[in-house]
Design an enzyme around this catalytic site. Structure first.
Site, short mmCIF file in Angstrom:
data_model
loop_
_atom_site.label_atom_id
_atom_site.label_comp_id
_atom_site.label_asym_id
_atom_site.label_seq_id
_atom_site.Cartn_x
_atom_site.Cartn_y
_atom_site.Cartn_z
N ARG A 151 21.33 -3.82 -19.01
CA ARG A 151 20.09 -3.08 -18.05
C ARG A 151 18.95 -3.73 -18.40
O ARG A 151 19.54 -5.26 -17.74
CB ARG A 151 19.55 -1.59 -19.35
CG ARG A 151 20.03 -2.21 -21.20
CD ARG A 151 19.14 -3.76 -21.55
NE ARG A 151 17.59 -3.80 -21.07
CZ ARG A 151 17.08 -4.34 -21.21
NH1 ARG A 151 17.74 -5.30 -21.06
NH2 ARG A 151 15.74 -4.57 -20.96
N GLY A 152 17.71 -3.82 -17.31
CA GLY A 152 16.64 -4.61 -16.68
C GLY A 152 17.00 -4.19 -15.07
O GLY A 152 18.13 -4.71 -15.22
N ALA A 153 16.09 -4.36 -14.87
CA ALA A 153 16.40 -4.25 -13.03
C ALA A 153 17.05 -5.47 -12.51
O ALA A 153 17.33 -5.04 -11.79
CB ALA A 153 14.56 -3.79 -12.66
N ARG A 195 21.14 4.28 -11.54
CA ARG A 195 19.82 4.28 -12.13
C ARG A 195 18.81 4.68 -11.43
O ARG A 195 19.44 4.51 -10.15
CB ARG A 195 19.61 3.77 -13.06
CG ARG A 195 20.69 3.55 -14.26
CD ARG A 195 20.35 2.27 -15.93
NE ARG A 195 18.59 2.74 -16.15
CZ ARG A 195 18.35 2.51 -17.11
NH1 ARG A 195 18.34 1.52 -16.84
NH2 ARG A 195 17.13 3.30 -17.61
N ASP A 248 10.11 -3.01 -12.92
CA ASP A 248 11.04 -1.81 -12.46
C ASP A 248 10.77 -1.42 -10.97
O ASP A 248 12.23 -1.20 -10.65
CB ASP A 248 11.63 -0.85 -13.12
CG ASP A 248 12.04 -1.03 -15.04
OD1 ASP A 248 11.34 -1.43 -15.81
OD2 ASP A 248 13.45 -0.85 -15.12
N ASN A 285 7.20 0.68 -15.69
CA ASN A 285 8.27 -0.28 -16.16
C ASN A 285 8.95 0.39 -17.37
O ASN A 285 8.19 1.63 -17.64
CB ASN A 285 7.32 -1.74 -16.68
CG ASN A 285 7.99 -2.68 -16.94
OD1 ASN A 285 9.24 -3.11 -17.33
ND2 ASN A 285 7.52 -2.70 -19.22
#
Lengths: 351, 351
Positions: free
Chosen positions: B45-47, B88, B238, B248
């Site tokens: 995860r994490g943009a 996502r 994000d 975010n």
């Protein structure tokens, strides 16, 4: 009626709030030490509830004494009071309740009452505080329910409900009263980390009453406010200083700032016994720091890496400038709070 | 170096972020479908990290095809991209990465490249994006580290660290750079309910680097700010809209309001690929609603009563008026953000 605490012939019976909502079990405290333990471990919590619990603890200590006379019992009475007063530092209702029991004991002693009579009167006083607490919640409900719109999303933090009092609740009493007045209220309950009083207790007792409730994580409040889904915030209090600063469950201050930023009224519902005019401002209120384990673990399962630092203050202080009104059983207090507090104290004498 | 994701001869290897910090285990995705699953389940995860993961997913899909020619592969390529893009909705880096792979594919096809060459070039492009991501984090660190005081408590929300990127991190890259510059930084990590990226991931990676870190519940931030323990807030993003609004992790908007109320600067660190000039304002950014189970359960253990309503938006939008500066690899953006964004886009062409 939710049985938060109840006097029985064997002692004080508490619903175990550490086990809710998955398990409805009860703890019987047959000694004052057990009452103290029940307060420390948060089997019972909520400022008004721990005040009355402590009063019953004092009565229980008197009833269980082996002392044969008042002079023999007097030092033990002081130890009982000290033990109960040492359980939790922030909620002032605890000290208020113990002081009231101490004053009664002193008056009875001065008037030459026998030990048997003192025991009866201490228990009767605890019963009176129990009844007064429920009556105060109902009165707060009447005053506060009128403040809520006919149709509203209402955010509450922690549990200031029947489970935090002897019944009906302070903040949730206001919501219950609004619902009884025919208003359409949807409650958003902050889950309230780390102890999850909102997710576990507020959700449980509102669902039992059929009041529509949505649990949110504490960090979702601003987003819902921005989306127009929250029309009012109502919380309880653990201690209110003479200037109207409010100590309440950690996170309350966050919510108060967010509410003001979105133009949403922020109400505090608390009985008069929560007001501590001996404390000038919120800066002087002692804030309990609880075990890091409440943050690092849940249900025995570790969340954080070993050795990381942890903060766990149980309360924060909301400066009075964020408070739209304080709802008490005597009526509403508005800014300037020092002034309105003094006036209401003059108008309505303490019971 | 924390191995967030790595290309191997067998496929893409991910550290399993759902298992950290208690277990350091790895997941090997050998097909693009598995890469998609790994993104959906938040193993990664994490943009920035999911952007590069998707690029590797596209490359993996190309390498694994049984098609014998470019025309035969072309529709499959579109399906691969669509599957990865459907994982996502909020982080724009995902779509940016896939679009970049699509453009490359289109150009190579137009120029008559053979399928084998296309496969090589798609993998090389993913590798380039991986390297660029780390370089961008280092550049953000240099720009952002300089903003922090010589001695500071720095609050961060969620995990915008090495684990959210290919290494070093965005917000945590800024903190790492400040520490490398000799500054004394104490990090306060919001635990970040419900997925606990702060308590689990930020705490884990900062402890691995020996940076002093304290985990707090999300609702404790205002209290610490009031106590003067936080001098700056740094978070990731994000998606950043053309007007500087920042999507975010849920709770970021709360923190931004609290920071402004306490006069604390609020910085957003994000690579240029997070900026979405095609989205005019934050109101247009789609916000992913995730499963209620993330809120109602932890570690298989139920927290809430059966049947209660749950909100679980994964992100919120912080209006740009709360943002002190956006830290990018090209330099700092300040209000008015639409203007500074346009200027920096002219000065520094996209890589």
């Amino acid at each position: 009626m939710i049985p938060t605490l109840a006097w029985t012939p064997e002692g004080v019976r508490f619903i175990d709030q550490t086990k809710l909502p998955l398990e409805e079990s009860y703890v019987l405290a047959t000694t004052y030490e057990q009452v103290a333990d029940v307060i420390v471990t948060m089997v019972v919590r909520g400022a008004p509830a721990i005040g009355v619990s402590a009063a019953y603890g004092v009565a229980l200590g008197a009833l269980r004494t082996t002392a044969a006379s008042v002079p023999e019992f007097a030092p033990e009475f002081q130890r009982i009071c000290a033990r109960l007063a040492g359980t939790r530092p922030t909620a002032v209702n605890l000290f208020w309740a113990i002081d009231r029991m101490k004053r009664l004991f002193a008056n009875l002693t001065l008037s030459g009452a026998a030990l048997a009579q003192i025991k009866d009167r201490l228990l009767a006083e605890a019963h009176a505080m129990y009844d007064e607490d429920i009556a105060a919640c109902k009165a707060m409900g009447a005053f506060g329910g009128a403040l809520l719109p006919q149709e509203a999303g209402v955010l509450t933090h922690c549990n200031a409900g029947a489970l935090a009092t002897c019944g009906y609740g302070t903040a949730l009493g206001v919501i219950r009263a609004a619902v009884e007045q025919g208003k359409r209220i949807h409650v958003f309950a902050d889950e309230t980390r780390p102890f999850l009083q909102g997710a576990r207790l507020t959700a449980w007792e509102l669902m039992a009453d059929g009041i529509p409730t949505t649990v949110i994580c504490d960090n979702m409040a601003a987003s819902l406010m921005h989306a127009g889904r929250i029309q009012a915030v109502v919380v309880g209090a653990d201690r209110i200083a003479a200037n109207g600063d409010v100590a309440n469950k950690i996170g309350t201050y966050n919510v108060a700032i967010l509410a003001r930023e979105h133009g949403i009224p922020f109400y505090v519902a608390a009985p008069w016994s929560t007001i501590d005019t001996a404390t000038a401002t919120g800066d002087e209120i002692p804030i309990e720091e609880r075990s890091p384990v409440e943050v690092t673990h849940h249900g025995g399962r570790q969340l954080t890496p070993n050795g990381v630092g942890i903060c766990n203050p149980a309360f924060d202080v909301t400066p009075s400038k964020y408070v739209t009104a304080i709802i008490t059983e005597r009526g509403l207090l508005r800014a300037p709070f020092d002034e309105s507090l003094r006036q209401m104290e003059l108008v309505a004498r303490p019971c």
